[in-house]
Design an enzyme around this catalytic site. Structure first.
Site, mmCIF file in Angstrom:
data_model
loop_
_atom_site.group_PDB
_atom_site.id
_atom_site.type_symbol
_atom_site.label_atom_id
_atom_site.label_comp_id
_atom_site.label_asym_id
_atom_site.label_seq_id
_atom_site.Cartn_x
_atom_site.Cartn_y
_atom_site.Cartn_z
ATOM 1 C CE LYS A 136 21.022 30.815 29.564
ATOM 2 N NZ LYS A 136 21.482 32.174 29.931
ATOM 3 C CG HIS A 196 12.054 46.132 30.713
ATOM 4 N ND1 HIS A 196 11.405 47.324 30.877
ATOM 5 C CD2 HIS A 196 11.089 45.214 30.495
ATOM 6 C CE1 HIS A 196 10.115 47.151 30.747
ATOM 7 N NE2 HIS A 196 9.883 45.867 30.523
#
Length: 121
Positions: A61, A105
């Site tokens: 991206k 995470h």
């Protein structure tokens, strides 16, 4: 100077289901041998694979063109800090961009952010 940024979030249980369904075919398509060796020797290997997938997506991206996931390897330095290693086929390899990566995470989700930086002018 910041060239661009990219961010990606992955739902780990969904990623785990994809790995269970497609197995080695999926893993070999997305990850390098080094990434697989690192992740598969860890407890909760799907979590480690998922966050590396998020990092690859965030990098794609940020860079915005012509990069495949096998050209990008997410690895760690001697201090455990993650960084992106590009293979020689990558179009960014010959550019003047520096790459910054952060991974996280928690619970069912993992996230990665990439910042691409140009040399100061």
């Amino acid at each position: 100077m910041i060239y661009n940024i990219g961010i990606d979030i992955v739902h780990i249980p969904k990623f785990k289901k994809a790995v269970e369904r497609w197995g080695d075919k999926l893993k070999k398509r997305i990850f390098t041998k080094g990434e697989l060796a690192y992740c598969e020797n860890r407890r909760f290997s799907e979590q480690h694979l998922a966050v590396r997938f998020a990092a690859k997506e965030a990098f794609i991206k940020a860079f915005g063109r012509g990069v495949g996931s096998k050209e990008i390897e997410v690895t760690n330095n001697s201090d455990g800090r993650p960084y992106i290693l590009l293979n020689s086929k990558s179009p960014i390899q010959n550019s003047e961009l520096r790459t910054h990566l952060t991974l996280s995470h928690d619970g069912d989700y993992c996230i990665a952010q990439v910042i691409l930086e140009t040399k100061e002018q």
